[in-house]
Scaffold this motif. Structure first.
Motif, PDB file in Angstrom:
ATOM      1  N   MET A  58      -7.909  13.790  -9.519  1.00 52.63           N
ATOM      2  CA  MET A  58      -9.053  13.006  -9.043  1.00 52.63           C
ATOM      3  C   MET A  58      -9.085  11.645  -9.721  1.00 52.63           C
ATOM      4  SD  MET A  58     -12.231  15.608  -8.450  1.00 52.63           S
ATOM      5  CE  MET A  58     -13.143  14.437  -7.448  1.00 52.63           C
ATOM      6  N   LEU A  59      -9.364  10.626  -8.918  1.00 53.28           N
ATOM      7  CA  LEU A  59      -9.566   9.272  -9.409  1.00 53.28           C
ATOM      8  C   LEU A  59     -11.056   9.046  -9.554  1.00 53.28           C
ATOM      9  CD1 LEU A  59      -8.143   6.384  -9.811  1.00 53.28           C
ATOM     10  CD2 LEU A  59      -9.158   5.900  -7.578  1.00 53.28           C
ATOM     11  N   GLY A  60     -11.442   8.479 -10.673  1.00 53.47           N
ATOM     12  CA  GLY A  60     -12.828   8.102 -10.854  1.00 53.47           C
ATOM     13  C   GLY A  60     -13.466   8.862 -11.992  1.00 53.47           C
ATOM     14  N   PRO A  61     -14.520   8.274 -12.473  1.00 55.19           N
ATOM     15  CA  PRO A  61     -15.215   7.126 -11.899  1.00 55.19           C
ATOM     16  C   PRO A  61     -14.462   5.815 -12.123  1.00 55.19           C
ATOM     17  CG  PRO A  61     -16.330   7.848 -13.900  1.00 55.19           C
ATOM     18  CD  PRO A  61     -15.230   8.827 -13.631  1.00 55.19           C
ATOM     19  N   VAL A  62     -14.831   4.838 -11.306  1.00 53.31           N
ATOM     20  CA  VAL A  62     -14.301   3.488 -11.406  1.00 53.31           C
ATOM     21  C   VAL A  62     -15.463   2.534 -11.206  1.00 53.31           C
ATOM     22  CG1 VAL A  62     -13.601   3.580  -8.975  1.00 53.31           C
ATOM     23  CG2 VAL A  62     -12.685   1.805 -10.419  1.00 53.31           C
ATOM     24  N   GLY A  63     -15.536   1.524 -12.041  1.00 52.45           N
ATOM     25  CA  GLY A  63     -16.623   0.565 -11.893  1.00 52.45           C
ATOM     26  C   GLY A  63     -16.269  -0.791 -12.468  1.00 52.45           C
ATOM     27  N   VAL A  64     -16.848  -1.809 -11.868  1.00 55.67           N
ATOM     28  CA  VAL A  64     -16.686  -3.191 -12.313  1.00 55.67           C
ATOM     29  C   VAL A  64     -18.079  -3.782 -12.460  1.00 55.67           C
ATOM     30  CG1 VAL A  64     -15.830  -5.497 -11.666  1.00 55.67           C
ATOM     31  CG2 VAL A  64     -14.438  -3.457 -11.197  1.00 55.67           C
ATOM     32  N   ASP A  65     -18.302  -4.453 -13.578  1.00 57.18           N
ATOM     33  CA  ASP A  65     -19.565  -5.138 -13.815  1.00 57.18           C
ATOM     34  C   ASP A  65     -19.894  -5.994 -12.584  1.00 57.18           C
ATOM     35  OD1 ASP A  65     -21.398  -7.295 -14.646  1.00 57.18           O
ATOM     36  OD2 ASP A  65     -21.055  -6.550 -16.678  1.00 57.18           O
ATOM     37  N   ALA A  66     -21.118  -5.920 -12.107  1.00 63.29           N
ATOM     38  CA  ALA A  66     -21.540  -6.606 -10.874  1.00 63.29           C
ATOM     39  C   ALA A  66     -21.248  -8.100 -10.900  1.00 63.29           C
ATOM     40  CB  ALA A  66     -23.026  -6.353 -10.614  1.00 63.29           C
ATOM     41  N   ARG A  67     -21.241  -8.704 -12.072  1.00 63.23           N
ATOM     42  CA  ARG A  67     -20.965 -10.150 -12.164  1.00 63.23           C
ATOM     43  C   ARG A  67     -19.535 -10.495 -11.777  1.00 63.23           C
ATOM     44  NH1 ARG A  67     -22.052 -11.207 -18.097  1.00 63.23           N
ATOM     45  NH2 ARG A  67     -21.221  -9.108 -18.170  1.00 63.23           N
ATOM     46  N   PHE A  68     -18.673  -9.478 -11.700  1.00 64.28           N
ATOM     47  CA  PHE A  68     -17.260  -9.719 -11.402  1.00 64.28           C
ATOM     48  C   PHE A  68     -16.819  -9.070 -10.089  1.00 64.28           C
ATOM     49  CE2 PHE A  68     -17.911 -10.291 -15.870  1.00 64.28           C
ATOM     50  CZ  PHE A  68     -17.277 -11.511 -16.098  1.00 64.28           C
ATOM     51  N   HIS A  69     -17.785  -8.654  -9.264  1.00 62.92           N
ATOM     52  CA  HIS A  69     -17.446  -8.110  -7.947  1.00 62.92           C
ATOM     53  C   HIS A  69     -16.819  -9.191  -7.077  1.00 62.92           C
ATOM     54  CE1 HIS A  69     -20.279  -4.372  -7.795  1.00 62.92           C
ATOM     55  NE2 HIS A  69     -19.480  -4.364  -8.837  1.00 62.92           N
ATOM     56  N   ARG A  70     -16.010  -8.744  -6.140  1.00 66.74           N
ATOM     57  CA  ARG A  70     -15.380  -9.599  -5.137  1.00 66.74           C
ATOM     58  C   ARG A  70     -14.434 -10.647  -5.726  1.00 66.74           C
ATOM     59  NH1 ARG A  70     -17.111  -7.858  -0.561  1.00 66.74           N
ATOM     60  NH2 ARG A  70     -19.205  -7.085  -0.262  1.00 66.74           N
ATOM     61  N   GLN A  71     -13.851 -10.316  -6.881  1.00 65.61           N
ATOM     62  CA  GLN A  71     -12.872 -11.206  -7.509  1.00 65.61           C
ATOM     63  C   GLN A  71     -11.511 -10.540  -7.628  1.00 65.61           C
ATOM     64  OE1 GLN A  71     -14.264 -13.240 -11.067  1.00 65.61           O
ATOM     65  NE2 GLN A  71     -16.378 -13.016 -10.389  1.00 65.61           N
ATOM     66  N   GLY A  72     -11.366  -9.335  -7.089  1.00 61.84           N
ATOM     67  CA  GLY A  72     -10.097  -8.628  -7.129  1.00 61.84           C
ATOM     68  C   GLY A  72      -9.920  -7.699  -8.322  1.00 61.84           C
ATOM     69  N   VAL A  73     -10.918  -7.664  -9.198  1.00 62.73           N
ATOM     70  CA  VAL A  73     -10.807  -6.840 -10.405  1.00 62.73           C
ATOM     71  C   VAL A  73     -10.772  -5.354 -10.042  1.00 62.73           C
ATOM     72  CG1 VAL A  73     -11.870  -6.241 -12.617  1.00 62.73           C
ATOM     73  CG2 VAL A  73     -11.914  -8.620 -11.809  1.00 62.73           C
ATOM     74  N   GLY A  74     -11.682  -4.913  -9.201  1.00 64.23           N
ATOM     75  CA  GLY A  74     -11.716  -3.508  -8.780  1.00 64.23           C
ATOM     76  C   GLY A  74     -10.456  -3.105  -8.045  1.00 64.23           C
ATOM     77  N   ARG A  75      -9.991  -3.954  -7.130  1.00 58.69           N
ATOM     78  CA  ARG A  75      -8.763  -3.649  -6.387  1.00 58.69           C
ATOM     79  C   ARG A  75      -7.584  -3.492  -7.348  1.00 58.69           C
ATOM     80  NH1 ARG A  75     -11.088  -7.518  -3.293  1.00 58.69           N
ATOM     81  NH2 ARG A  75      -9.671  -9.144  -3.994  1.00 58.69           N
ATOM     82  N   HIS A  76      -7.470  -4.403  -8.295  1.00 60.90           N
ATOM     83  CA  HIS A  76      -6.359  -4.342  -9.247  1.00 60.90           C
ATOM     84  C   HIS A  76      -6.439  -3.076 -10.110  1.00 60.90           C
ATOM     85  CE1 HIS A  76      -3.085  -6.543 -11.327  1.00 60.90           C
ATOM     86  NE2 HIS A  76      -3.421  -5.731 -12.311  1.00 60.90           N
ATOM     87  N   LEU A  77      -7.634  -2.763 -10.604  1.00 61.58           N
ATOM     88  CA  LEU A  77      -7.818  -1.557 -11.414  1.00 61.58           C
ATOM     89  C   LEU A  77      -7.432  -0.302 -10.639  1.00 61.58           C
ATOM     90  CD1 LEU A  77     -11.202  -2.112 -13.266  1.00 61.58           C
ATOM     91  CD2 LEU A  77      -9.073  -1.382 -14.344  1.00 61.58           C
ATOM     92  N   VAL A  78      -7.915  -0.191  -9.420  1.00 65.85           N
ATOM     93  CA  VAL A  78      -7.660   1.006  -8.607  1.00 65.85           C
ATOM     94  C   VAL A  78      -6.175   1.146  -8.297  1.00 65.85           C
ATOM     95  CG1 VAL A  78      -8.032   2.014  -6.312  1.00 65.85           C
ATOM     96  CG2 VAL A  78      -9.981   1.250  -7.674  1.00 65.85           C
ATOM     97  N   VAL A  79      -5.534   0.077  -7.837  1.00 65.12           N
ATOM     98  CA  VAL A  79      -4.117   0.156  -7.487  1.00 65.12           C
ATOM     99  C   VAL A  79      -3.276   0.449  -8.731  1.00 65.12           C
ATOM    100  CG1 VAL A  79      -2.133  -1.130  -6.588  1.00 65.12           C
ATOM    101  CG2 VAL A  79      -4.330  -1.239  -5.395  1.00 65.12           C
ATOM    102  N   THR A  80      -3.572  -0.201  -9.845  1.00 62.89           N
ATOM    103  CA  THR A  80      -2.833   0.047 -11.091  1.00 62.89           C
ATOM    104  C   THR A  80      -2.955   1.506 -11.510  1.00 62.89           C
ATOM    105  OG1 THR A  80      -3.109  -2.237 -11.837  1.00 62.89           O
ATOM    106  CG2 THR A  80      -2.662  -0.582 -13.543  1.00 62.89           C
ATOM    107  N   THR A  81      -4.162   2.040 -11.461  1.00 61.15           N
ATOM    108  CA  THR A  81      -4.395   3.428 -11.871  1.00 61.15           C
ATOM    109  C   THR A  81      -3.696   4.398 -10.927  1.00 61.15           C
ATOM    110  OG1 THR A  81      -6.517   2.749 -12.820  1.00 61.15           O
ATOM    111  CG2 THR A  81      -6.174   5.117 -12.473  1.00 61.15           C
ATOM    112  N   LEU A  82      -3.793   4.162  -9.628  1.00 57.50           N
ATOM    113  CA  LEU A  82      -3.131   5.044  -8.665  1.00 57.50           C
ATOM    114  C   LEU A  82      -1.605   4.983  -8.804  1.00 57.50           C
ATOM    115  CD1 LEU A  82      -5.401   4.496  -5.543  1.00 57.50           C
ATOM    116  CD2 LEU A  82      -5.221   6.584  -6.924  1.00 57.50           C
ATOM    117  N   LYS A  83      -1.067   3.814  -9.094  1.00 58.75           N
ATOM    118  CA  LYS A  83       0.381   3.713  -9.314  1.00 58.75           C
ATOM    119  C   LYS A  83       0.800   4.506 -10.551  1.00 58.75           C
ATOM    120  CE  LYS A  83       1.529  -0.498  -6.870  1.00 58.75           C
ATOM    121  NZ  LYS A  83       2.183  -1.820  -6.933  1.00 58.75           N
ATOM    122  N   ASP A  84      -0.053   4.535 -11.562  1.00 54.83           N
ATOM    123  CA  ASP A  84       0.245   5.348 -12.736  1.00 54.83           C
ATOM    124  C   ASP A  84       0.257   6.832 -12.367  1.00 54.83           C
ATOM    125  OD1 ASP A  84       0.643   5.287 -15.738  1.00 54.83           O
ATOM    126  OD2 ASP A  84      -1.084   6.634 -15.609  1.00 54.83           O
TER     127      ASP A  84
END
Length: 164
Positions: A84-110
Motif C-alpha cells: 500500500m502507498l500512503g499516506p502522502v501529503g504536501v503542505d498546501a503552500r506547495f500544491h500544484r508545483q509538481g512536488v506531490g507528483r514527484h514524491l508519488v512517482v519516486t516512491t512508486l518507482k522504489d
C-alpha cells in the motif's frame, strides 16, 4: 473513500520535474521523530501514526520533499499494509508545483525496484491526481477497505491537505 490500484510496470518513464531548490529523497531513520511531528502538525496524528512502520523498514519506506531544511511533503509505503502507498501529503503552500507528483512517482518507482508489480493507494481523496499522475484506477467495493475495523475515529485519518 475508495482505494485505487497502480500498475507499477506501467509508470511514467520520467519522474516529473521539481521547482528549483526543492529536492526529494529517502528519509533517514534518524529523521523519524521530526517527520512524524511535522506530519501530525500539518496533516493529522492518524497519518503520523501510519508513518511509523515506514521507518521500521530497511531501507526506510518514506520519501520526503524539502527546500533547504524545510519539509514540504512526504510519501510512505508498506505502512498500513504491504503493497500500500500512503499516506502522502504536501503542505498546501506547495500544491500544484509538481512536488506531490514527484514524491508519488519516486516512491512508486522504489516499490517497483523492490519487486512489487502493483500498488494499492489507500483511502484516496484526490482521485483525479492519482489517475492523471500514475494511471491509478478505483478498486470497486474498497470503501472502507482495510479501515473497516479501525478502533479509533476514522476521521482522524483525514488530513487538512492532500497530495497537491
Amino acid at each position: 473513500m475508495t482505494d485505487m490500484l497502480v500498475k507499477l510496470y506501467d509508470l511514467p518513464r520520467e519522474t516529473p520535474p521539481l521547482p528549483k531548490g526543492i529536492t526529494v529523497r529517502r528519509a533517514l531513520g534518524s529523521e523519524k521523530h521530526h517527520i512524524q511531528t511535522w506530519v501530525s502538525r500539518v496533516f493529522s496524528q492518524g497519518w503520523a501514526d501510519e508513518c511509523k512502520p515506514a521507518f521500521d523498514r530497511q531501507p526506510v519506506a518514506c520519501f520526503i520533499a524539502r527546500e533547504n531544511q524545510q519539509l514540504l511533503g512526504f510519501c510512505v509505503y508498506d505502512a498500513t499494509a504491504r503493497g500500500m502507498l500512503g499516506p502522502v501529503g504536501v503542505d498546501a503552500r506547495f500544491h500544484r508545483q509538481g512536488v506531490g507528483r514527484h514524491l508519488v512517482v519516486t516512491t512508486l518507482k522504489d516499490m517497483a525496484a523492490r519487486g512489487y508489480a502493483y500498488a494499492v493507494v489507500g483511502w484516496v481523496g484526490p482521485k483525479a491526481f492519482f489517475t492523471h499522475t500514475v494511471g491509478a484506477i478505483p478498486i470497486t467495493g474498497s470503501s472502507p477497505g482495510i479501515y473497516r475495523d479501525r478502533q479509533s475515529n476514522i476521521a482522524d485519518l483525514s488530513p487538512a491537505s492532500d497530495a497537491g
